[in-house]
Each structure stands twice: as structure tokens, then as C-alpha cells.
Design an enzyme around this catalytic site. Structure first.
Site: not given
Ligand code: UGA
Length: 428
Positions: A265
Site C-alpha cells: 500500500c
Molecule cells: C496500510 C495502512 O495502515 C492501512 O490503513 C491501509 O488501509 C492500508 O495500508 C492500505 O492502503 O490498504 P498496511 O500496509 O497493511 O496498512 O500495514 P501498516 O501497519 O500500515 O504497515 C506498513 C509498513 O509500515 C510496514 O512495513 C510496517 O512495518 C511499517 N511501519 C508501520 C513502520 O515502519 N513504523 C510504524 O510506526 C508503523
């Protein structure tokens, strides 16, 4: 209500199962026979907490079934959710061919139907629904939007790894509506959800999704930039961000520094909005910088490791391959870049992940995969932790004692200092 889901991938199935769990009758349509057969056999097509139990429950109760017959799905439902993929093209813009194709097929199916509401769930750039979906629906149904059928945009905010709980307990529901009647139908489907519902225009709803993802990604890259500074000064970025995040204007979420964001995403959506901005003659300086910081962030762990040893011929154990915990998804996972670099530097890589090995092996058949962390760590010269799996939180001194050389670097903050001594983080 009777619902059809057009495109039963990650978002489609999570939405379908969530809606069925709330008592709606759901028909999932997909062009892939194996997807349809698996769903009807109550087998999820990806790993996600709760999906297995919930899918079994709703299929057994007759609330959800899958089909390859689009007409059947549309004729037997009142609302159709379009949840087909919108992948990136080489220039970063989105490939709308699936959404276009699905709208044509849906238009043809609408011909045989009375009033029906089409809801775009796929992430699409502003103007896509009005310029691509709507004309295709009208042309191929021979009907008029707002009169014979309704149209809404209802972006999803599901995180992989917590998609079903996110669906059932959303922070907000966004309804972009072509007309009031379409929005009323969709709002009635969400009756009983305990969160604000925002009714707005189609374009605004499309933009809310991109602005949300761009802002969340900005928080992460900002934290990584702060984290890189912290590392140079011997400061723990997590302690800093705990102090920062308690400010209500900032919030404690998405401030975790590490090896950058991956997944299907954020990288795709940020590239798409950058491409849209450029087409409009705008220079999206912030979002471009967010992507730049993220591009370099995974390699920070390699630089740190190289400052401690020459990698040629060394055995490096990698714990975690998925882009985040609780998923088997490896799309844009930082592990891909990091393992690629390790191989380039002549290291011998051994890897373990609780769920993502099957998918990763297809990409990197040349590395060694192990059945558990202990086997992975045995005789290694260094260990890199790349995913924040719960399982890694319980690793202890005994697990690491079998390493040949004790260098442990975390790319995600996961190890418990009470259980393990002598390790460091990429930004802490
Ligand atoms: C993200 C959004 O959080 C959702 O709200 C959205 O619906 C989704 O994209 C989408 O567009 O379909 P997702 O990619 O599944 O969800 O997961 P996240 O929890 O957002 O994590 C994304 C990445 O960021 C991961 O690699 C995670 O490890 C990283 N991350 C997350 C960090 O490096 N630091 C953080 O504080 C949070």
C-alpha cells in the site's frame, strides 16, 4: 443486506467476511477458479489472524459463498463492492486496467438488474471513479447513474495483520456518494458501527485515502530520520518518540523507527499521488522526501553490520521476511533489499519467518531456509531481525548462544532486554 464482492483478494475477502460476520449475505466473485474453490472450501487465500475461523463460520452458516459467475453475484445482491487491484505502473502511476475491465463487466451485469449500488473499494486516485468507473457502468448497462443505479466510493483502512478487527472496529467510515440515495443505501449497511461516518463527494473520498496513507508514511519516515540522528548520538529513538507521541496533537502511533515501510500500500499509493501531483504541475516535496528516506532506510542495517565485519563468506542469519508481523505478504518488504545486498556482498544467508518462507523462497531459492529461529542462528556470524513477529519477542539467551559470533542487530524493536543481552537496533 445482500452484497457482492467483485475481486476477492486481500481487501475483498476481508471486507466480505467482515460483512457476512455482521449478518449480511455475501457473494464473492473472482475470475480465478482456485480462489473461488478455496473460499467455498473455507480455506483462506492468504494468512491473516482471525480469517480462518471467521471464514469457516460464515461459509458454514451459508452467509458467504464464492462464484465465477458475475451475473449470478450481481443479480443476487443489492450492493456490489469493486475491490480489484490497482497496481503501480513503471512510472509510479496506477494501472487502472483491472478497475476499467471490472466496471465494463459490472455494467453488462447491471443491464439485467433493477436499482443497484456500486461501491468502489479499490484504492483509486481522485477522478478515477468519475472518469473511468462511471462512464463504463453507464455505457455497458445502458442505464443512468443516480437514477437507475447508485455509485459510491468507500475507501478501506485495513492493515494487513489486523484487517478483520480493523473492519469490525473502524476509526471512521468514509462514504463518497454520487447522490444522496446511493450514500443512504451504503450508510444503512454500516448501521450499528460505532464510529463517525463521513458523507462526502466521490473525489474527496478518493483523496482521503491517499492523504491518510501519505500522512502515515510521513510519520514513519520522519521517525526514521530522527532515529538515524539518534543512533549517531547514542540515543534510543523509541524513548524519544514515546516522549513525542504523548502530545495529543501528534499521537503515539506510527512513530516506530526501523528499516522503513513496505507492503502493497504505502509505496504504491505514495508513488501514485506523486505521479498525479506532477501531472497537475505540482511538486510534492514532502511525499517525495518520504519515499527517498524510505528507499535508503533498509540499507542502514547493512551499513551498521558492515561497520562491524566484512561480509564476504560470513554466515548471516535473518529472522523475519514478511513486510510486517502477522502476514505472509512480502511485497516491498525491506527484507528483499537487505537480503539482496547481503548476497551481493558475498554473505551466506540463512533465513526464518513463521509464515512468509514459501513466498520468499519463490523469489530467493538460493538462500537457506530453516524451520525455527534456533536452527537459523546456529553457527552464524551475525543476526539481523527484520520483522516484529511476536515469536521473536520470546527469544532468549539460549537461542543466541549457538551463534559463532555474537552480533545481533534489530531492524524492528522486538527483542526483550530482560531475555537477551548484547544487541542493538538500527535507530536505538
Ligand atoms: C496500510 C495502512 O495502515 C492501512 O490503513 C491501509 O488501509 C492500508 O495500508 C492500505 O492502503 O490498504 P498496511 O500496509 O497493511 O496498512 O500495514 P501498516 O501497519 O500500515 O504497515 C506498513 C509498513 O509500515 C510496514 O512495513 C510496517 O512495518 C511499517 N511501519 C508501520 C513502520 O515502519 N513504523 C510504524 O510506526 C508503523
Amino acid at each position: 443486506m445482500k452484497i457482492s464482492i467483485i475481486g476477492t483478494g486481500y481487501v475483498g475477502l476481508s471486507t466480505g467476511v467482515g460483512l457476512a460476520k455482521r449478518g449480511n449475505r455475501v457473494i464473492c466473485f473472482d475470475i480465478a477458479r482456485d480462489v473461488v474453490e478455496k473460499i467455498n472450501r473455507k480455506e483462506p487465500i492468504f494468512y491473516e489472524p482471525l480469517i480462518s475461523e471467521m471464514l469457516t463460520d460464515v461459509v458454514s452458516k451459508g452467509l458467504l459463498k464464492a462464484t465465477m459467475d458475475l451475473d449470478f453475484a450481481v443479480i443476487n445482491s443489492d450492493v456490489s463492492f469493486l475491490s480489484v487491484p490497482t497496481p503501480s505502473k513503471i512510472d509510479g502511476s496506477i494501472d487502472t486496467s483491472y478497475i476499467r475491465g471490472a466496471s465494463v463487466s459490472l455494467g453488462k451485469a447491471l443491464k439485467k438488474k433493477g436499482y443497484h449500488v456500486v461501491v468502489v473499494k479499490s484504492t483509486v486516485l481522485p477522478e478515477t471513479t468519475e472518469n473511468i468507473v462511471l462512464p463504463a457502468l453507464e455505457k455497458f448497462s445502458g442505464k443512468k447513474c443516480g437514477k437507475d443505479f447508485g455509485l459510491c466510493v468507500n475507501p478501506e483502512f485495513l492493515r494487513e495483520g489486523s484487517a478483520l478487527s480493523d473492519f469490525l472496529k473502524p476509526d471512521r467510515i468514509i462514504i463518497g456518494e454520487f447522490d444522496k440515495k446511493s450514500g443512504d443505501v451504503l450508510e444503512s449497511l454500516y448501521k450499528g458501527f460505532n464510529c463517525p461516518i463521513i458523507r462526502t463527494s466521490i473525489k474527496t473520498a478518493e483523496m482521503i485515502k491517499y492523504a491518510s496513507n501519505a500522512f502515515l508514511a510521513t510519520k514513519i519516515s520522519f521517525s526514521n530520520e530522527m532515529g538515524n540522528l539518534c543512533k549517531r548520538m547514542g540515543i534510543d529513538a523509541y524513548e524519544v518518540m514515546r516522549g513525542v507521541g504523548l502530545d495529543k496533537r501528534i499521537s503515539p502511533h506510527f512513530l516506530n523507527a526501523g528499516i522503513g515501510f513496505g507492503g502493497s500500500c504505502f509505496p504504491k499509493d505514495l508513488n501514485a499521488i506523486i505521479s498525479k501531483a506532477r501531472n497537475l504541475g505540482e511538486t510534492p516535496i514532502i511525499i517525495e522526501s518520504v519515499m527517498k528516506t524510505n528507499y535508503n532506510q533498509p540499507l542502514r542495517i547493512i551499513e551498521l553490520l558492515k561497520s562491524k565485519m566484512d561480509l564476504k563468506g560470513k554466515k548471516i542469519s535473518v529472522l523475519g521476511l514478511a513486510f510486517k508481523a502477522d502476514t505472509d505478504d512480502i511485497r516491498e518488504a525491506p527484507s528483499i533489499k537487505i537480503i539482496g545486498k547481503l548476497i551481493e556482498e558475498g554473505a551466506i544467508v540463512s533465513a526464518y519467518d513463521p509464515k512468509a518462507i514459501k513466498r520468499f523462497r519463490e523469489k530467493y531459492p538460493q538462500i537457506n531456509y530453516t524451520k525455527n529461529p534456533r536452527e537459523c542462528l546456529k553457527d552464524s556470524d551475525a543476526c539481523l531481525i527484520l520483522t516484529d513477529w511476536e515469536e521473536f519477542k520470546n527469544l532468549n539467551e539460549r537461542d543466541f548462544n549457538t551463534m559463532r559470533n555474537r552480533i545481533i542487530i534489530e531492524g524492528r524493536k522486538v527483542l526483550n532486554p530482560k531475555n537477551v543481552s548484547k544487541f542493538e537496533g538500527v535507530c536505538w
